[in-house]
Design a protein around this motif. Sequence first.
Motif, PDB file in Angstrom:
ATOM      1  N   GLN A 169      -0.230   0.406  12.800  1.00 49.15           N
ATOM      2  CA  GLN A 169      -1.058   0.077  11.637  1.00 49.15           C
ATOM      3  C   GLN A 169      -2.310  -0.674  12.057  1.00 49.15           C
ATOM      4  O   GLN A 169      -3.403  -0.452  11.516  1.00 49.15           O
ATOM      5  CB  GLN A 169      -0.265  -0.762  10.634  1.00 49.15           C
ATOM      6  CG  GLN A 169      -1.078  -1.187   9.413  1.00 49.15           C
ATOM      7  CD  GLN A 169      -0.226  -1.883   8.376  1.00 49.15           C
ATOM      8  OE1 GLN A 169       0.848  -1.421   8.021  1.00 49.15           O
ATOM      9  NE2 GLN A 169      -0.698  -3.027   7.890  1.00 49.15           N
ATOM     10  N   GLU A 170      -2.173  -1.576  13.049  1.00 50.70           N
ATOM     11  CA  GLU A 170      -3.341  -2.307  13.534  1.00 50.70           C
ATOM     12  C   GLU A 170      -4.310  -1.363  14.247  1.00 50.70           C
ATOM     13  O   GLU A 170      -5.525  -1.496  14.116  1.00 50.70           O
ATOM     14  CB  GLU A 170      -2.888  -3.424  14.480  1.00 50.70           C
ATOM     15  CG  GLU A 170      -1.946  -4.439  13.866  1.00 50.70           C
ATOM     16  CD  GLU A 170      -2.613  -5.283  12.791  1.00 50.70           C
ATOM     17  OE1 GLU A 170      -3.863  -5.349  12.764  1.00 50.70           O
ATOM     18  OE2 GLU A 170      -1.898  -5.854  11.958  1.00 50.70           O
ATOM     19  N   ILE A 171      -3.759  -0.419  14.996  1.00 48.43           N
ATOM     20  CA  ILE A 171      -4.605   0.552  15.677  1.00 48.43           C
ATOM     21  C   ILE A 171      -5.343   1.425  14.663  1.00 48.43           C
ATOM     22  O   ILE A 171      -6.541   1.673  14.782  1.00 48.43           O
ATOM     23  CB  ILE A 171      -3.761   1.421  16.629  1.00 48.43           C
ATOM     24  CG1 ILE A 171      -3.210   0.571  17.785  1.00 48.43           C
ATOM     25  CG2 ILE A 171      -4.580   2.587  17.172  1.00 48.43           C
ATOM     26  CD1 ILE A 171      -2.268   1.313  18.698  1.00 48.43           C
ATOM     27  N   ASP A 172      -4.625   1.877  13.656  1.00 52.24           N
ATOM     28  CA  ASP A 172      -5.235   2.752  12.640  1.00 52.24           C
ATOM     29  C   ASP A 172      -6.366   2.046  11.906  1.00 52.24           C
ATOM     30  O   ASP A 172      -7.325   2.699  11.472  1.00 52.24           O
ATOM     31  CB  ASP A 172      -4.172   3.199  11.632  1.00 52.24           C
ATOM     32  CG  ASP A 172      -3.152   4.147  12.247  1.00 52.24           C
ATOM     33  OD1 ASP A 172      -3.424   4.696  13.327  1.00 52.24           O
ATOM     34  OD2 ASP A 172      -2.072   4.321  11.642  1.00 52.24           O
ATOM     35  N   ASN A 173      -6.261   0.747  11.727  1.00 50.62           N
ATOM     36  CA  ASN A 173      -7.273  -0.001  10.989  1.00 50.62           C
ATOM     37  C   ASN A 173      -8.407  -0.516  11.881  1.00 50.62           C
ATOM     38  O   ASN A 173      -9.273  -1.242  11.416  1.00 50.62           O
ATOM     39  CB  ASN A 173      -6.629  -1.191  10.270  1.00 50.62           C
ATOM     40  CG  ASN A 173      -5.721  -0.754   9.143  1.00 50.62           C
ATOM     41  OD1 ASN A 173      -5.998   0.229   8.470  1.00 50.62           O
ATOM     42  ND2 ASN A 173      -4.621  -1.471   8.934  1.00 50.62           N
ATOM     43  N   SER A 174      -8.364  -0.155  13.161  1.00 53.35           N
ATOM     44  CA  SER A 174      -9.364  -0.689  14.087  1.00 53.35           C
ATOM     45  C   SER A 174     -10.519   0.274  14.332  1.00 53.35           C
ATOM     46  O   SER A 174     -11.387  -0.017  15.151  1.00 53.35           O
ATOM     47  CB  SER A 174      -8.705  -1.018  15.430  1.00 53.35           C
ATOM     48  OG  SER A 174      -8.345   0.178  16.109  1.00 53.35           O
ATOM     49  N   ASN A 175     -10.499   1.409  13.661  1.00 52.83           N
ATOM     50  CA  ASN A 175     -11.570   2.393  13.830  1.00 52.83           C
ATOM     51  C   ASN A 175     -11.699   2.826  15.289  1.00 52.83           C
ATOM     52  O   ASN A 175     -12.788   3.005  15.812  1.00 52.83           O
ATOM     53  CB  ASN A 175     -12.897   1.831  13.319  1.00 52.83           C
ATOM     54  CG  ASN A 175     -13.943   2.918  13.113  1.00 52.83           C
ATOM     55  OD1 ASN A 175     -13.594   4.071  12.866  1.00 52.83           O
ATOM     56  ND2 ASN A 175     -15.217   2.547  13.215  1.00 52.83           N
TER      57      ASN A 175
ATOM     58  N   ILE B  70      -7.766  -5.984  14.209  1.00 47.56           N
ATOM     59  CA  ILE B  70      -8.229  -6.445  12.900  1.00 47.56           C
ATOM     60  C   ILE B  70      -7.186  -7.413  12.391  1.00 47.56           C
ATOM     61  O   ILE B  70      -6.070  -7.024  12.067  1.00 47.56           O
ATOM     62  CB  ILE B  70      -8.381  -5.290  11.913  1.00 47.56           C
ATOM     63  CG1 ILE B  70      -9.368  -4.264  12.475  1.00 47.56           C
ATOM     64  CG2 ILE B  70      -8.848  -5.777  10.573  1.00 47.56           C
ATOM     65  CD1 ILE B  70      -9.471  -3.030  11.630  1.00 47.56           C
ATOM     66  N   ILE B  71      -7.510  -8.675  12.354  1.00 47.15           N
ATOM     67  CA  ILE B  71      -6.528  -9.674  11.965  1.00 47.15           C
ATOM     68  C   ILE B  71      -6.641  -9.903  10.466  1.00 47.15           C
ATOM     69  O   ILE B  71      -7.383 -10.748   9.998  1.00 47.15           O
ATOM     70  CB  ILE B  71      -6.734 -10.973  12.749  1.00 47.15           C
ATOM     71  CG1 ILE B  71      -6.629 -10.654  14.232  1.00 47.15           C
ATOM     72  CG2 ILE B  71      -5.722 -12.011  12.361  1.00 47.15           C
ATOM     73  CD1 ILE B  71      -6.820 -11.835  15.114  1.00 47.15           C
ATOM     74  N   LEU B  72      -5.921  -9.121   9.750  1.00 51.09           N
ATOM     75  CA  LEU B  72      -5.858  -9.213   8.299  1.00 51.09           C
ATOM     76  C   LEU B  72      -4.411  -9.145   7.885  1.00 51.09           C
ATOM     77  O   LEU B  72      -3.626  -8.425   8.479  1.00 51.09           O
ATOM     78  CB  LEU B  72      -6.601  -8.038   7.656  1.00 51.09           C
ATOM     79  CG  LEU B  72      -8.113  -7.935   7.900  1.00 51.09           C
ATOM     80  CD1 LEU B  72      -8.603  -6.606   7.356  1.00 51.09           C
ATOM     81  CD2 LEU B  72      -8.840  -9.069   7.241  1.00 51.09           C
ATOM     82  N   SER B  73      -4.056  -9.859   6.874  1.00 54.22           N
ATOM     83  CA  SER B  73      -2.698  -9.720   6.361  1.00 54.22           C
ATOM     84  C   SER B  73      -2.583  -8.391   5.652  1.00 54.22           C
ATOM     85  O   SER B  73      -3.572  -7.788   5.247  1.00 54.22           O
ATOM     86  CB  SER B  73      -2.386 -10.845   5.364  1.00 54.22           C
ATOM     87  OG  SER B  73      -3.139 -10.657   4.186  1.00 54.22           O
ATOM     88  N   ALA B  74      -1.324  -7.923   5.520  1.00 54.14           N
ATOM     89  CA  ALA B  74      -1.116  -6.631   4.871  1.00 54.14           C
ATOM     90  C   ALA B  74      -1.642  -6.656   3.444  1.00 54.14           C
ATOM     91  O   ALA B  74      -2.226  -5.698   2.955  1.00 54.14           O
ATOM     92  CB  ALA B  74       0.372  -6.278   4.891  1.00 54.14           C
ATOM     93  N   ILE B  75      -1.449  -7.777   2.778  1.00 56.04           N
ATOM     94  CA  ILE B  75      -1.893  -7.879   1.385  1.00 56.04           C
ATOM     95  C   ILE B  75      -3.409  -7.893   1.325  1.00 56.04           C
ATOM     96  O   ILE B  75      -4.041  -7.187   0.539  1.00 56.04           O
ATOM     97  CB  ILE B  75      -1.327  -9.150   0.729  1.00 56.04           C
ATOM     98  CG1 ILE B  75       0.194  -9.028   0.632  1.00 56.04           C
ATOM     99  CG2 ILE B  75      -1.936  -9.367  -0.642  1.00 56.04           C
ATOM    100  CD1 ILE B  75       0.864 -10.281   0.099  1.00 56.04           C
ATOM    101  N   GLY B  76      -4.013  -8.693   2.206  1.00 53.50           N
ATOM    102  CA  GLY B  76      -5.467  -8.778   2.223  1.00 53.50           C
ATOM    103  C   GLY B  76      -6.098  -7.448   2.556  1.00 53.50           C
ATOM    104  O   GLY B  76      -7.114  -7.056   1.995  1.00 53.50           O
ATOM    105  N   LEU B  77      -5.489  -6.739   3.480  1.00 55.58           N
ATOM    106  CA  LEU B  77      -6.027  -5.450   3.889  1.00 55.58           C
ATOM    107  C   LEU B  77      -6.001  -4.452   2.743  1.00 55.58           C
ATOM    108  O   LEU B  77      -6.964  -3.750   2.478  1.00 55.58           O
ATOM    109  CB  LEU B  77      -5.226  -4.919   5.085  1.00 55.58           C
ATOM    110  CG  LEU B  77      -5.721  -3.640   5.723  1.00 55.58           C
ATOM    111  CD1 LEU B  77      -7.125  -3.839   6.260  1.00 55.58           C
ATOM    112  CD2 LEU B  77      -4.771  -3.212   6.830  1.00 55.58           C
ATOM    113  N   ALA B  78      -4.863  -4.416   2.051  1.00 58.54           N
ATOM    114  CA  ALA B  78      -4.747  -3.480   0.935  1.00 58.54           C
ATOM    115  C   ALA B  78      -5.745  -3.814  -0.164  1.00 58.54           C
ATOM    116  O   ALA B  78      -6.348  -2.943  -0.768  1.00 58.54           O
ATOM    117  CB  ALA B  78      -3.317  -3.505   0.388  1.00 58.54           C
TER     118      ALA B  78
END
Length: 519
Positions: free
Chosen positions: A504-510, A8-16
């Motif tokens: 963090q990328e793995i956790d956000n990848s479902n 999931i290519i999102l910045s930390a700020i964008g993701l939050a």
Amino acid sequence: MNRSKYLIILSAIGLASCAKLTESPASFIPASQFYKTQADAVAAVTAAYSLLNAGSNSIQTPYNTLFNTGMNFMGDDEGPGPGATNADVRSQAVLGHSSTGLRVLQIWQQHYAAIKKANIAIDTIPSISFDATLKARLIGETKFLRALYYFNLVRLYGDVPLVLHDQTSVSLSDQQIGRSAAATVYAQIEKDLTEAAAALPATYGSADIGRATTGAAKALLSKVYLTEGKWQASITAADGVIASGTYKLLTNYPDVFLPTTKNGVEHIFSAQFKSNSLGQGNNQAPRSVLTGIPGIVASYADQTVFYNVTDATKPDGIDHFFSVYKLYTTGDKRKTETFVTRFLSPSTGLYYGKLNDPKIAGDSVPFFNKYWDPSIVGNLSESGANVPIIRYAEVLLIDAEAENELNGPTLKAYTAINQIRIRAGIAPLIAGLSQDQFRQAVYLERRLEFVFEYQRWFDLIREKDPSGTGYKHGILEASLLKVGKTNVSKGVAGKFYLFPVPQQEIDNSNGKLTQNPGW
């Protein structure tokens, strides 16, 4: 390679931010609606350069400290000094880190943030109406930068998501991008650099000094080919840079690093820094200086890696203080530029240093010196010293290495490496070396020439053993065990040749993003 690996290519700020929204917009305003003029196009490309020299005392970026704390500290030359108090950094320095490490995440996210900026420029500039030559140059610059960023990522993480266009959808599923095989990523890097080389000028006027040139694209391409083991292609690209006559070695080695002589004939491409410029300085400088010196603000967060070696000339048969500093032979001019053993206080006029071991008379601790700016007094973080990303000395060593791998230690290979040695004030390599002896000589020359230039870790993970049959033959393990980093031998064999994918990328990848082996 068909694997179910996603990012999931999102910045930390964008993701939050997205996690807190209750609305579900289908898209956002595309960049094409913002970039309309030539000035906008230039601004878009300039933004893509930001990864090279951004940063501050509180935020590290790859070429402004992060590649030291998050990469080279793991090697056998550099490590955290007393001022490096971050537990995450100190753990990674001894290979005790994990996929949740902050530096592992920062390197990944910052590179993808820069790639996003590059993609925006590449996507939008063609539709803007202005001078065709300038347009081609700007696109060429951005492709060079995108290639550099992917080159860093593929060497560190292996298979990585290959994103070549700006993602305008905010749909979560649209942001899940499969990892491409390393070979595919390398092919794109080669394509970008080849197209950049064709579009970029050989030189710039003073207003644009520091931007990517055709020489920079060809030089980086020669390094990419070398890393892939494509020896003839590497030689051809390096020979093109050498034959152009645009570059040569600076006669005086210190001039490679002094701010007053930066962007000279040896500097092919560098991260640009400015002194006394409200935060545009090189923050690496104060990290390499002893604390407690009157009139100098320093942190001593970086130091050489120290280890013991047997030495029969010492009183007890053991030299208690060995490091890369002692690998330089007598008369090597690079030693006194790369390191200093004392500092002059601007307040007291006295010299300050650190004696390491009373058993070895006069044996003082060396401090890295390449990013010292003599014009700065007090706040060393305002150093204007550039960070070389690729310089002519490296092109010569690439040429020597690739020539030796393809044809053995020919006269051409000797000529290339001996230019480096003669500039350093040491004798040329003796004739008659075997292919592996010459290979090891090149490796050592790279180590001594490029200390503290964010090169060592990348070299450790690609170097060959005497068989010469390929990479990953224990060079990394042997080098790190020698300096006491025993964690390198733990876990899955070869684990440390790749960084872990950030957790963090793995956790956000479902569940769609898998980990590198051993992590």
